[in-house]
Scaffold this motif. Structure first.
Motif, PDB file in Angstrom:
ATOM      1  N   GLY A 141       0.818  -1.212   0.000  1.00 33.76           N
ATOM      2  CA  GLY A 141       0.000   0.000   0.000  1.00 33.76           C
ATOM      3  C   GLY A 141       0.846   1.254   0.000  1.00 33.76           C
ATOM      4  O   GLY A 141       0.524   2.249  -0.665  1.00 33.76           O
ATOM      5  N   LEU A 142       1.944   1.228   0.748  1.00 37.58           N
ATOM      6  CA  LEU A 142       2.852   2.376   0.780  1.00 37.58           C
ATOM      7  C   LEU A 142       3.522   2.570  -0.577  1.00 37.58           C
ATOM      8  O   LEU A 142       3.643   3.704  -1.069  1.00 37.58           O
ATOM      9  N   VAL A 143       3.938   1.464  -1.191  1.00 36.23           N
ATOM     10  CA  VAL A 143       4.540   1.548  -2.527  1.00 36.23           C
ATOM     11  C   VAL A 143       3.531   2.116  -3.529  1.00 36.23           C
ATOM     12  O   VAL A 143       3.869   2.984  -4.343  1.00 36.23           O
ATOM     13  N   ASP A 144       2.299   1.633  -3.443  1.00 37.29           N
ATOM     14  CA  ASP A 144       1.260   2.135  -4.354  1.00 37.29           C
ATOM     15  C   ASP A 144       1.034   3.628  -4.155  1.00 37.29           C
ATOM     16  O   ASP A 144       0.787   4.366  -5.119  1.00 37.29           O
ATOM     17  N   ARG A 145       1.101   4.093  -2.902  1.00 38.33           N
ATOM     18  CA  ARG A 145       0.899   5.521  -2.642  1.00 38.33           C
ATOM     19  C   ARG A 145       2.059   6.337  -3.218  1.00 38.33           C
ATOM     20  O   ARG A 145       1.846   7.420  -3.780  1.00 38.33           O
ATOM     21  N   PHE A 146       3.269   5.817  -3.090  1.00 35.25           N
ATOM     22  CA  PHE A 146       4.412   6.484  -3.730  1.00 35.25           C
ATOM     23  C   PHE A 146       4.190   6.576  -5.236  1.00 35.25           C
ATOM     24  O   PHE A 146       4.420   7.625  -5.848  1.00 35.25           O
ATOM     25  N   HIS A 147       3.742   5.458  -5.829  1.00 40.99           N
ATOM     26  CA  HIS A 147       3.496   5.449  -7.278  1.00 40.99           C
ATOM     27  C   HIS A 147       2.418   6.459  -7.652  1.00 40.99           C
ATOM     28  O   HIS A 147       2.547   7.185  -8.649  1.00 40.99           O
ATOM     29  N   SER A 148       1.349   6.486  -6.869  1.00 39.13           N
ATOM     30  CA  SER A 148       0.234   7.376  -7.164  1.00 39.13           C
ATOM     31  C   SER A 148       0.665   8.840  -7.116  1.00 39.13           C
ATOM     32  O   SER A 148       0.380   9.617  -8.034  1.00 39.13           O
ATOM     33  N   LEU A 149       1.373   9.203  -6.041  1.00 42.49           N
ATOM     34  CA  LEU A 149       1.826  10.588  -5.918  1.00 42.49           C
ATOM     35  C   LEU A 149       2.861  10.923  -6.985  1.00 42.49           C
ATOM     36  O   LEU A 149       2.834  12.002  -7.580  1.00 42.49           O
ATOM     37  N   ALA A 421      10.219   7.703  -6.389  1.00 45.96           N
ATOM     38  CA  ALA A 421       8.867   7.326  -5.972  1.00 45.96           C
ATOM     39  C   ALA A 421       8.223   6.347  -6.947  1.00 45.96           C
ATOM     40  O   ALA A 421       7.589   5.368  -6.533  1.00 45.96           O
ATOM     41  N   GLN A 422       8.370   6.608  -8.230  1.00 44.94           N
ATOM     42  CA  GLN A 422       7.699   5.767  -9.215  1.00 44.94           C
ATOM     43  C   GLN A 422       8.416   4.445  -9.467  1.00 44.94           C
ATOM     44  O   GLN A 422       7.818   3.519 -10.017  1.00 44.94           O
ATOM     45  N   SER A 423       9.686   4.344  -9.051  1.00 40.66           N
ATOM     46  CA  SER A 423      10.448   3.121  -9.306  1.00 40.66           C
ATOM     47  C   SER A 423      10.527   2.204  -8.096  1.00 40.66           C
ATOM     48  O   SER A 423      11.058   1.092  -8.194  1.00 40.66           O
ATOM     49  N   LEU A 424      10.041   2.646  -6.950  1.00 37.33           N
ATOM     50  CA  LEU A 424      10.059   1.794  -5.753  1.00 37.33           C
ATOM     51  C   LEU A 424       9.156   0.584  -5.968  1.00 37.33           C
ATOM     52  O   LEU A 424       8.034   0.718  -6.456  1.00 37.33           O
ATOM     53  N   GLN A 425       9.641  -0.601  -5.605  1.00 34.25           N
ATOM     54  CA  GLN A 425       8.868  -1.831  -5.784  1.00 34.25           C
ATOM     55  C   GLN A 425       9.028  -2.740  -4.572  1.00 34.25           C
ATOM     56  O   GLN A 425      10.053  -2.729  -3.896  1.00 34.25           O
ATOM     57  N   MET A 426       7.997  -3.530  -4.297  1.00 38.21           N
ATOM     58  CA  MET A 426       8.053  -4.553  -3.250  1.00 38.21           C
ATOM     59  C   MET A 426       8.693  -5.812  -3.819  1.00 38.21           C
ATOM     60  O   MET A 426       8.385  -6.219  -4.942  1.00 38.21           O
TER      61      MET A 426
END
Length: 656
Positions: A141-149, A421-426
């Motif tokens: 969820g945190l990764v998705d929020r980074f991607h979204s922002l 932010a957009q490249s962070l992945q789980m």
């Protein structure tokens, strides 16, 4: 006076007041025309005629029809139009980012808190599959929020580019229209003997005010009546009847921003982005440099910091399978791009994420030395190293290796956190792979007679050979045996029945305690334990590998400390602090822009009022002028009638 002279005087007055009435009517007709300046007829007495006994007047002469105009006030209107539009644009865009980042639901704060809470729940119950799954879910969820922002900020960048391109197109249209009007004004002035073509001048002024809504404008009057127009810090846009077109091009870097250039012909472009200010263009560029790019970089810095430090601690732990923890997240290396015409290359990697600043950098080579500066302030930044593969440059946590083939003038843009932010992945999706336990177990023999104690093991170097070997074979298991109150021996305890002496250590201080590794002889297995208290001779302590992480929460506690501890900003900021600082900075800039807009709007209103007081049409005044000139016209007609009667009387006398 002859009747002829009297008739001429009346006729001149009739013509003059007819022109005055026409001009008054023109003013009334254009009372609501934007940009119109009221006009007046300038009258002067005609050259008198000498009559032997003195000079006799010969009537009135129309010198010119001029507009009520004050160049200083008009310049104020342009300047305040430009500044008000600039700060209004900046505020409108900044407010959008401020509203989203500060929103608990849309921003990052809530997602960060939920992830921190999940890490705390894991520490409270490390054996629970549910708490482990919750950490994975909240991490995603945190990764998705980074991607979204990050994606939303990237969309904002695209919107800025589109609006900038639209403004450039409008500037080109207006500048061409001004050049055409310059040509018409010069021709009209020439035909009229340098009399001002007032309505054309108003049209040109109106276009320049329109231009000032897009960019700051300065003008220079020419002897022939044309007006040269400069934008920004003095770039010539219109010279006489020639207009220079602006163009846009993509700059270097991730999400390359649109830049503005003067079209110099033959597909040549002269970059002028840094020289532009004011108007919508200045507001867009200011928003991009002061709000958007810093926000993207700081968001990326938070994402990269999360990946780096959470990974480092997770890899210091052991999962439920007895395996050392793997990287929990993946995050990008620093991004870089070369400027046009550069053929050499770079190698850029992280040296210490904790020193990252969130700034972008320009790296330049002058043929002898390399220099690096921040793109936001232009400030030169100190580098260590020589730039070679063996001794790379290091600046603000970034390691840079330059190309030996670089030539003078080679320039690079380095954006360490721009894409974070957009490249962070789980990377972890199996609950059993969460390394909540510590890999080192310590114990004291139950037969010890002293008060000595040994701490839980703490991993200090995951790259140590001890942690690169096969899991379960921490090399080697160690036994510590005290030979006196101040001396002890270290043994390889692979064979507990016959341990092998590794090193004898003296100088143990019961009051201060002692960190066992690294030993005076240089033994270091990548972990650290501490002896304290007052052990007796013969007391023993063991250090072994934790092959079963079930129920051990030591690394889970450490993971929670990473999320709340000061790991960024050279140990002065937590990950949440990075985001809160970004939100605060955006909010401050937004508020400052809002206050500045209010101040400049008042200044603009005052300058418009001053212009209207000089150039605006007052219908009451024009109505009074209409009556005045009508009466004057009637009086002039009466003069002609009187002259006619005198002439008729004279003719009648002659006939008798």
């Amino acid at each position: 006076m002859t009747t002829g002279n009297m008739l001429g005087i009346g006729t001149s007055a009739l013509r003059a007041f007819q022109r005055a009435l026409n001009t008054t009517g023109h003013n009334i007709a254009n009372a609501n025309t934007p940009g119109y300046s009221r006009q007046r007829v300038d009258l002067s007495s005609a050259t008198p005629q000498y009559a032997g006994y003195g000079y006799i007047g010969t009537g009135v002469r129309t010198d010119s029809v001029r507009r009520f105009y004050d160049g200083f006030v008009e310049n104020q209107v342009r300047n305040y139009t430009s500044s008000t539009t600039e700060f209004q644009t900046l505020h409108n865009y900044a407010a959008q980012i401020d509203n989203v980042l500060a929103d608990p639901d849309a921003g990052l704060s809530t997602a960060m808190q939920r992830f921190e809470s999940a890490a705390q729940d894991l520490a409270n119950d490390p054996a629970s599959t549910a708490t482990r799954q919750a950490l994975i879910s909240e991490g995603q969820g945190l990764v998705d929020r980074f991607h979204s922002l990050g994606g939303w900020l990237d969309d904002m960048n695209s919107q800025v580019n589109n609006d900038l391109q639209a403004s450039v197109t409008e500037i080109n249209r207006i500048s061409s229209a001004i050049a055409d009007l310059n040509k018409e004004i010069v021709r009209a002035s020439g035909i009229a003997g340098d009399q001002p073509p007032n309505d054309l001048l108003d049209q040109r002024d109106s276009l320049i005010r329109d231009l000032s809504e897009h960019v700051s404008v300065s003008t220079l009057s020419q002897d022939d009546g044309s007006l040269n127009v400069m934008i920004g810090s003095g770039q010539a846009l219109v010279v006489g009847s020639n207009a220079t077109q602006l163009g846009t091009y993509r700059g270097p870097g991730v999400h390359a921003p649109l830049q503005v250039a003067l079209e110099a012909g033959s597909n040549n472009q002269v970059p002028i982005t840094d020289q532009l200010s004011g108007g919508k263009v200045g507001g867009l560029l200011g928003f991009r440099s002061r709000v958007l790019e810093p926000a993207v970089n700081e968001l990326g810095r938070a994402a990269i910091g999360l990946g780096e430090f959470f990974n480092a601690q997770h890899q210091r732990g052991v999962d439920l399978n007895g395996q050392l923890g793997q990287a929990f997240f993946s995050f990008p290396d620093p991004q870089w791009d070369s400027y046009p015409g550069v053929s050499s290359s770079l190698s850029v990697a992280w040296d210490d994420v904790g020193q990252a600043t969130g700034a972008d950098y320009k790296l330049q080579y002058d043929g002898a030395t390399w220099s690096i500066s921040r793109t936001d302030t232009g400030e030169q930044v100190a580098m260590t190293g020589s730039g070679s593969a063996a001794d790379p440059f290091v600046v603000d946590g970034v390691r840079i290796t330059v190309d030996a083939a670089a030539v003078s003038g080679d320039t690079f843009l380095i954006q360490p956190t721009r894409n974070g932010a957009q490249s962070l992945q789980m990377l972890v999706n199996d609950p059993s792979q969460i390394a909540a336990a510590a890999p080192v177990l310590t114990s004291a023999m139950t037969t010890n007679t002293g008060s000595g104690a040994i701490s839980a093991g703490r991993v200090t170097d995951i790259d140590n050979a001890a942690f690169q070997s096969t899991p379960g074979s921490l090399s080697p298991p160690v036994m510590i045996r005290f030979t006196s109150a101040t001396t002890y021996e270290l043994y390889d305890n692979s064979n507990p029945a016959s341990p092998t002496l590794l090193e004898a250590v003296s100088g143990f201080d019961p009051a201060a305690g002692d960190d066992v590794f690294p030993t005076p002889g240089g033994l270091d297995y990548g972990y650290q334990v501490r002896l304290t208290g007052s052990p007796n001779a013969g007391d023993e302590f063991t250090i072994g590998y934790n092959s079963n992480g079930d129920g051990d929460n030591r690394n889970a506690l450490a993971l929670g400390e990473v999320l709340t501890g000061s790991v960024m900003g050279n140990g002065t900021e937590s990950l949440s602090d990075v985001y809160r600082g970004m939100v605060s900075e955006v909010g401050t800039t937004t508020r400052q822009a809002e206050m500045t807009v209010g101040a400049h709007q008042q200044l603009l209103e005052r300058s418009l009022n001053a212009r209207d007081a000089i150039s605006g049409v007052n219908l009451d005044e024009e109505a009074a002028n209409l009556v005045k000139f009508q009466q004057s016209y009637q009086a002039a007609a009466q003069v002609i009638a009187t002259a006619n009667e005198l002439f008729d009387t004279l003719l009648g006398a002659v006939r008798r």
